[in-house]
Scaffold this motif. Sequence first.
Motif, PDB file in Angstrom:
ATOM      1  N   ILE A  60       0.853  -1.178   0.000  1.00  0.00           N
ATOM      2  CA  ILE A  60       0.000   0.000   0.000  1.00  0.00           C
ATOM      3  C   ILE A  60       0.891   1.231   0.000  1.00  0.00           C
ATOM      4  O   ILE A  60       1.567   1.518   0.979  1.00  0.00           O
ATOM      5  N   TYR A  72      -5.909   5.239   3.494  1.00  0.00           N
ATOM      6  CA  TYR A  72      -6.862   4.579   4.398  1.00  0.00           C
ATOM      7  C   TYR A  72      -7.886   3.743   3.634  1.00  0.00           C
ATOM      8  O   TYR A  72      -8.331   2.710   4.132  1.00  0.00           O
ATOM      9  N   ASP A 124      -7.266   2.129   0.865  1.00  0.00           N
ATOM     10  CA  ASP A 124      -6.535   0.903   0.518  1.00  0.00           C
ATOM     11  C   ASP A 124      -6.337   0.024   1.749  1.00  0.00           C
ATOM     12  O   ASP A 124      -6.438  -1.210   1.678  1.00  0.00           O
ATOM     13  N   LEU A 125      -6.053   0.662   2.894  1.00  0.00           N
ATOM     14  CA  LEU A 125      -5.867  -0.093   4.136  1.00  0.00           C
ATOM     15  C   LEU A 125      -7.166  -0.798   4.537  1.00  0.00           C
ATOM     16  O   LEU A 125      -7.152  -1.971   4.941  1.00  0.00           O
ATOM     17  N   LEU A 133      -0.759  -5.457   9.912  1.00  0.00           N
ATOM     18  CA  LEU A 133      -1.093  -4.699   8.704  1.00  0.00           C
ATOM     19  C   LEU A 133      -0.983  -3.195   8.956  1.00  0.00           C
ATOM     20  O   LEU A 133      -0.414  -2.459   8.137  1.00  0.00           O
ATOM     21  N   ILE A 134      -1.510  -2.740  10.089  1.00  0.00           N
ATOM     22  CA  ILE A 134      -1.457  -1.303  10.378  1.00  0.00           C
ATOM     23  C   ILE A 134      -0.008  -0.859  10.569  1.00  0.00           C
ATOM     24  O   ILE A 134       0.422   0.167  10.034  1.00  0.00           O
ATOM     25  N   THR A 144       1.696  -0.524   7.313  1.00  0.00           N
ATOM     26  CA  THR A 144       1.113   0.417   6.341  1.00  0.00           C
ATOM     27  C   THR A 144       1.239   1.875   6.753  1.00  0.00           C
ATOM     28  O   THR A 144       1.542   2.735   5.919  1.00  0.00           O
ATOM     29  N   LEU A 145       0.970   2.163   8.024  1.00  0.00           N
ATOM     30  CA  LEU A 145       0.937   3.564   8.442  1.00  0.00           C
ATOM     31  C   LEU A 145       2.307   3.998   8.948  1.00  0.00           C
ATOM     32  O   LEU A 145       2.916   3.294   9.764  1.00  0.00           O
TER      33      LEU A 145
END
Length: 159
Positions: free
Chosen positions: A6, A15, A17-18, A42-43, A46-47
Motif C-alpha cells: 500500500i 486509508y 486501501d488499508l 497490517l497497520i 502500512t501507516l
Amino acid sequence: MYDFKIEAADKATLYADLASALEGLVAGESDGIANMANTTALIMETLPDLNWVGFYRNIGGELVLGPFQGRAACIRIPFGQGVCGVAAATRQVQRVEDVHAFPTHIACDSASNSEIVVPIMRDGELIAVLDLDSPSLARFDEEDEAGCVRLGEILSAAI
Ligand code: SME
C-alpha cells in the motif's frame, strides 16, 4: 502469504486501501485473536510514524491487553483511566496531540507522544478499543480519525 503493498499518494487513498486490505485479511476468519493479530501487523506495516498499535478488550468492564505490535504494555486499564480507558468509558474516539498533557495518560512506552484510540462496538456494546501511538506530536489528524473509525467498523464483525 499476504503481501499488501500500500503506497498511496494521499491519506484518504491510503486509508481506503488499508480498509480494503483489512476486509480481505479478516474475510472468512472467525477467530478474533487471529484477526486482531493480523490487523496490528497490517497497520504497523502500512501507516508511517507509529511506535505501538494494538487492542485492549472489554473483559467484564475492564480493558485487558490484546494482540499488539510494539513494546510490552500495561495489561489492565480501568474504564475512565488513560486515553484508552476514557475512550472505553465514553465510547468516543480519543485523539490526543500530546499525551503528556492528557491528565490520566498511562505511559507504556516513553517514545509515545501522540495517540488515537477508537472504540469498537458490536450490537451496541463496547467490545474493544484500537490504540495507535506515535513518537511524533500531533501525528493523527481528522483524516486519520476517519480512517481509523472505518477500520473499527470493519473489525466490529471480525474480532
Ligand atoms: N497510553 C495508553 C495506554 C496504552 S499504551 O499506549 C500501549 C493510555 O493512556 O490509555
